[in-house]
Write an enzyme that holds these catalytic residues in place. Structure first.
Site, short mmCIF file in Angstrom:
data_model
loop_
_atom_site.label_atom_id
_atom_site.label_comp_id
_atom_site.label_asym_id
_atom_site.label_seq_id
_atom_site.Cartn_x
_atom_site.Cartn_y
_atom_site.Cartn_z
N ALA A 82 -4.44 -8.10 -2.29
CA ALA A 82 -3.22 -7.60 -1.66
C ALA A 82 -2.07 -8.52 -2.08
O ALA A 82 -2.28 -9.70 -2.38
CB ALA A 82 -3.41 -7.62 -0.15
N PRO B 157 6.85 -2.42 9.35
CA PRO B 157 5.63 -2.66 8.57
C PRO B 157 5.15 -4.09 8.81
O PRO B 157 5.96 -4.98 9.04
CB PRO B 157 6.09 -2.46 7.11
CG PRO B 157 7.57 -2.47 7.13
CD PRO B 157 8.01 -2.08 8.50
N ARG C 43 -14.54 -7.32 -1.14
CA ARG C 43 -14.12 -7.60 -2.53
C ARG C 43 -14.94 -8.74 -3.17
O ARG C 43 -14.87 -8.93 -4.39
CB ARG C 43 -12.65 -7.98 -2.57
CG ARG C 43 -11.72 -6.81 -2.25
CD ARG C 43 -11.54 -5.90 -3.43
NE ARG C 43 -10.78 -4.71 -3.08
CZ ARG C 43 -10.50 -3.75 -3.96
NH1 ARG C 43 -10.90 -3.83 -5.21
NH2 ARG C 43 -9.81 -2.69 -3.59
N SER D 82 -9.50 -3.11 3.03
CA SER D 82 -9.62 -2.69 1.63
C SER D 82 -9.50 -3.88 0.67
O SER D 82 -9.83 -3.76 -0.50
CB SER D 82 -8.58 -1.62 1.28
OG SER D 82 -7.27 -2.15 1.30
N HIS D 83 -9.02 -5.02 1.17
CA HIS D 83 -8.94 -6.21 0.31
C HIS D 83 -9.51 -7.44 1.02
O HIS D 83 -9.11 -8.57 0.76
CB HIS D 83 -7.49 -6.41 -0.18
CG HIS D 83 -7.13 -5.34 -1.18
ND1 HIS D 83 -6.80 -4.06 -0.78
CD2 HIS D 83 -7.14 -5.33 -2.53
CE1 HIS D 83 -6.60 -3.31 -1.85
NE2 HIS D 83 -6.80 -4.05 -2.93
N GLU E 299 -9.71 1.88 -0.35
CA GLU E 299 -9.92 2.77 0.80
C GLU E 299 -10.92 3.87 0.44
O GLU E 299 -11.73 4.28 1.26
CB GLU E 299 -8.60 3.42 1.23
CG GLU E 299 -7.65 2.49 1.94
CD GLU E 299 -8.16 2.06 3.32
OE1 GLU E 299 -9.06 2.71 3.86
OE2 GLU E 299 -7.65 1.05 3.82
N HIS F 175 6.60 13.15 -7.13
CA HIS F 175 7.30 12.60 -8.31
C HIS F 175 7.95 11.26 -8.00
O HIS F 175 8.16 10.44 -8.90
CB HIS F 175 8.36 13.59 -8.80
CG HIS F 175 9.43 13.89 -7.80
ND1 HIS F 175 9.25 14.75 -6.76
CD2 HIS F 175 10.69 13.40 -7.67
CE1 HIS F 175 10.36 14.81 -6.03
NE2 HIS F 175 11.25 13.99 -6.56
N LYS F 176 8.24 10.98 -6.72
CA LYS F 176 8.91 9.72 -6.38
C LYS F 176 7.95 8.53 -6.56
O LYS F 176 8.28 7.52 -7.18
CB LYS F 176 9.47 9.77 -4.95
CG LYS F 176 10.48 10.89 -4.77
CD LYS F 176 11.03 10.96 -3.36
CE LYS F 176 11.93 12.19 -3.22
NZ LYS F 176 12.52 12.29 -1.89
P1 NDP Z 1 -1.14 0.98 3.82
O1 NDP Z 1 -0.78 2.40 3.59
O2 NDP Z 1 -2.27 0.67 4.75
O3 NDP Z 1 0.13 0.18 4.37
C1 NDP Z 1 1.29 0.12 3.61
C2 NDP Z 1 2.39 -0.63 4.34
O4 NDP Z 1 2.99 0.24 5.29
C3 NDP Z 1 1.93 -1.84 5.10
O5 NDP Z 1 2.91 -2.84 4.99
C4 NDP Z 1 1.79 -1.30 6.53
O6 NDP Z 1 1.91 -2.29 7.53
C5 NDP Z 1 2.94 -0.33 6.59
N1 NDP Z 1 2.73 0.73 7.55
C6 NDP Z 1 1.62 1.50 7.73
N2 NDP Z 1 1.82 2.40 8.72
C7 NDP Z 1 3.08 2.19 9.18
C8 NDP Z 1 3.88 2.78 10.21
N3 NDP Z 1 3.41 3.78 10.95
N4 NDP Z 1 5.13 2.29 10.41
C9 NDP Z 1 5.61 1.27 9.66
N5 NDP Z 1 4.90 0.67 8.67
C10 NDP Z 1 3.65 1.13 8.44
O7 NDP Z 1 -1.39 0.23 2.43
P2 NDP Z 1 -2.17 0.72 1.15
O8 NDP Z 1 -3.49 1.27 1.55
O9 NDP Z 1 -1.29 1.54 0.30
O10 NDP Z 1 -2.40 -0.70 0.41
C11 NDP Z 1 -3.25 -1.66 1.02
C12 NDP Z 1 -3.27 -2.94 0.21
O11 NDP Z 1 -3.86 -2.71 -1.04
C13 NDP Z 1 -1.90 -3.56 -0.08
O12 NDP Z 1 -1.90 -4.85 0.50
C14 NDP Z 1 -1.83 -3.64 -1.59
O13 NDP Z 1 -1.23 -4.82 -2.10
C15 NDP Z 1 -3.28 -3.59 -1.97
N6 NDP Z 1 -3.46 -3.06 -3.33
C16 NDP Z 1 -3.70 -3.94 -4.35
C17 NDP Z 1 -3.87 -3.47 -5.63
C18 NDP Z 1 -4.05 -4.40 -6.79
O14 NDP Z 1 -4.13 -3.94 -7.91
N7 NDP Z 1 -4.14 -5.68 -6.59
C19 NDP Z 1 -3.81 -2.04 -5.94
C20 NDP Z 1 -3.50 -1.23 -4.79
C21 NDP Z 1 -3.36 -1.72 -3.54
P3 NDP Z 1 0.57 -2.70 8.40
O15 NDP Z 1 -0.30 -3.45 7.44
O16 NDP Z 1 1.09 -3.53 9.53
O17 NDP Z 1 -0.07 -1.41 8.86
O1 PYC Z 2 -7.42 -0.91 -3.99
O2 PYC Z 2 -6.45 0.25 -5.57
C1 PYC Z 2 -7.00 -0.77 -5.16
C2 PYC Z 2 -7.15 -1.92 -6.07
C3 PYC Z 2 -7.19 -1.90 -7.42
C4 PYC Z 2 -7.36 -3.21 -7.84
C5 PYC Z 2 -7.42 -3.98 -6.73
N1 PYC Z 2 -7.28 -3.19 -5.65
#
Ligand code: NDP
Ligand code: PYC
Length: 339
Positions: free
Chosen positions: A124, A307, A53, A48-49, A189, A230-231
């Protein structure tokens, strides 16, 4: 090209992505730091990143909403609050400038913060956290985004997908790092599901009428949901306050008003807070890094994974075998190289 795709070393892919950004007019610092963070995403199987991108970055440059020639400016008065004005650059360039001062100041004072202002942010957060854990520092990072997420109980986009990341250094082996969107899933995603023509899991999003949807197109037009009801909504609001309002930068709503669209990358700030565990422990019983290991072992002892374990395993594979790109991804890279 074979329909199996291609394999490239991390260095080779970084060179190619960096060159695309140089040709798009980025300074050396911006081109290098943006390429590194994108390739790190691809290397660690954080699609996703990853390289998808690149196009968003190029579109944001073309729209004039990021300054490819900006040179971020560090302001350091010797206190615990270090600032980098990105001056409209991509955030990784601003972080690269501020991170060494942040790590040094956290060791000196026990606690320090880096406020990055006026950046375009798409990455990320774990690559930044890992820079700090490598220096023996624990850290959290957070930023707003643009309004795409409804607060719990609401139905209209207001909050961003607001990522939150935390890291703890480990003397032996990989750091403890988590990094997640405060929405049920990152918006990236949803976009990847849309491109693959796949339905979303239940509970990710609402359509524009506020009804649950699993259709990625309708989800992108409607609102995503915060994780944990809400959390997650409260944590996301905290991020708007600390990494938006408090550092004098845009909230997710401001960022959407400024851009007028979510089809390019958002402009706002970021907050990184760094802690020196030994300074906080201040000689009390037990070394904090050793005590943390007892906790990590107890988690793993129940069969749970830490994680970032998936990510670190993907990294090891990429470093040993090269990064795999599908045929479609390889063609996209070639297309972007040709301008
Ligand atoms: P995920 O839900 O894929 O993962 C979240 C975290 O939980 C990771 O550290 C992951 O480790 C861990 N994890 C996942 N499954 C398990 C499990 N079963 N047990 C233990 N730990 C677990 O992430 P998101 O999709 O929410 O976010 C993905 C990326 O998007 C992030 O890096 C975030 O910074 C980025 N992002 C950036 C934004 C921006 O504005 N710049 C906005 C939103 C998101 P692992 O990777 O090893 O699976
Ligand atoms: O995946 O939600 C996202 C995101 C927003 C800005 C950068 N990544």
């Amino acid at each position: 090209m074979s329909e199996q795709g291609i394999r490239l070393t991390v260095a080779a892919l970084t060179r190619r992505v960096e060159e695309i950004f140089r040709r798009a007019g980025l300074t050396d610092l911006q081109a290098r730091s943006v390429a590194e963070v994108i390739v790190a995403g691809e290397r660690d199987a954080c699609k996703s990143h990853g390289i998808y991108r690149i196009e968003g970055c190029l579109q944001t440059i073309a729209a004039g909403k990021v300054d490819p020639r900006a040179e971020p400016l560090l302001a350091d008065d010797g206190s615990a609050v270090i600032r980098v004005n990105a001056k409209g650059a991509f955030s990784p360039a601003a972080f690269a400038l501020g991170a060494p001062v942040l790590a040094e100041r956290a060791k000196q004072l026990g606690l320090a913060a880096l406020a990055i202002n006026s950046c375009t942010h798409f990455s990320a957060l774990w690559p930044e956290i890992e820079v700090l854990t490598e220096a023996g520092i624990s850290a959290m990072a957070m930023c707003p985004s643009y309004s795409t997420v409804a607060p719990a109980g609401g139905s209209e986009p207001l909050l961003g997908t607001n990522p939150f990341a935390f890291g703890w250094p480990r003397a032996s082996g990989q750091p403890y790092v988590f990094d997640f969107a405060t929405s049920v899933a990152a918006r990236g995603e949803i976009e990847l599901h849309r491109r693959a023509g796949k339905a979303l899991p239940e509970g990710w999003a609402m359509d524009a009428a506020g009804q649950p949807t699993t259709d990625p197109e309708r989800a992108l037009e409607g609102a995503m949901l915060p994780f944990g009801g809400h959390k997650g909504s409260a944590i996301s609001t905290m991020i708007e306050l600390l990494a938006g309002v408090m550092i004098g930068d845009m909230t997710s709503r401001d960022a959407l008003d400024y851009l007028g669209t979510t089809s390019i990358l958002p402009h706002h700030g970021e907050l990184i807070i760094a802690f020196c565990p030994e300074r906080f422990a201040a000689g009390r019983s037990g070394n904090p890094l050793d005590r943390a290991e007892i906790l990590f072992e107890a988690i793993a002892g129940q069969g749970a994974r830490l994680p970032s374990q998936r990510r670190f395993a993907a990294r090891e594979k990429s470093l040993a075998e090269g990064i795999h790109l599908s045929a479609d991804e390889a063609r996209m890279l070639e297309r972007l190289e040709q301008g």
